[in-house]
Design a protein around this motif. Structure first.
Motif, short mmCIF file in Angstrom:
data_model
loop_
_atom_site.label_atom_id
_atom_site.label_comp_id
_atom_site.label_asym_id
_atom_site.label_seq_id
_atom_site.Cartn_x
_atom_site.Cartn_y
_atom_site.Cartn_z
N ARG A 10 -35.61 -34.99 -5.28
CA ARG A 10 -34.97 -35.68 -6.40
C ARG A 10 -33.56 -36.13 -6.07
N ASN A 16 -36.58 -42.45 -4.94
CA ASN A 16 -37.29 -42.21 -6.19
C ASN A 16 -37.37 -43.47 -7.03
N GLU A 44 -43.36 -37.82 -12.62
CA GLU A 44 -42.46 -36.72 -12.25
C GLU A 44 -41.47 -36.50 -13.39
#
Length: 110
Positions: A10, A16, A44
């Motif tokens: 992350r 991402n 996610e």
């Protein structure tokens, strides 16, 4: 031992954004409610520990509970389904107490 599914880092926000370019935000209205969201891609949760948030992620589906605050998810593909139920079992749009859901395609990382 190798994992079957790689875990996303992350901290790499540019990667991402490219892999999970869309954002769904669930905003609690002060009433305990349950939600289920499904996408036709990857999903996610933007939280350090989804289980601590009371959220279960399974592939491209998330189920959880919220009363106050905000929960966010990044995803690829399209939103497939959203189901919201208040503490009395009333579904949206019949209940004014269910959380609001905002979907943003091509959202910058937040």
């Amino acid at each position: 031992m190798a994992r079957d599914t790689p875990i996303r880092n992350r901290t790499d926000s540019a990667a991402n954004d490219a892999q999970l370019p869309n954002l769904v935000t669930i905003v609690g209205r002060g009433v305990p409610s349950n939600y289920e969201i499904a996408v036709d891609g990857d999903l996610e949760m933007l939280a350090d520990d989804p289980m601590a948030e009371g959220t279960v992620l399974s592939g491209s589906v998330a189920e959880g509970a919220i009363d106050v605050g905000v929960q966010r998810f990044r995803f690829s593909g399209e939103m497939a389904n959203v189901r919201l139920i208040d503490w009395n079992g009333n579904e949206a749009p019949d209940s004014p107490s269910v959380p609001t859901v905002h979907v943003e395609y091509g959202a910058a990382n937040r």
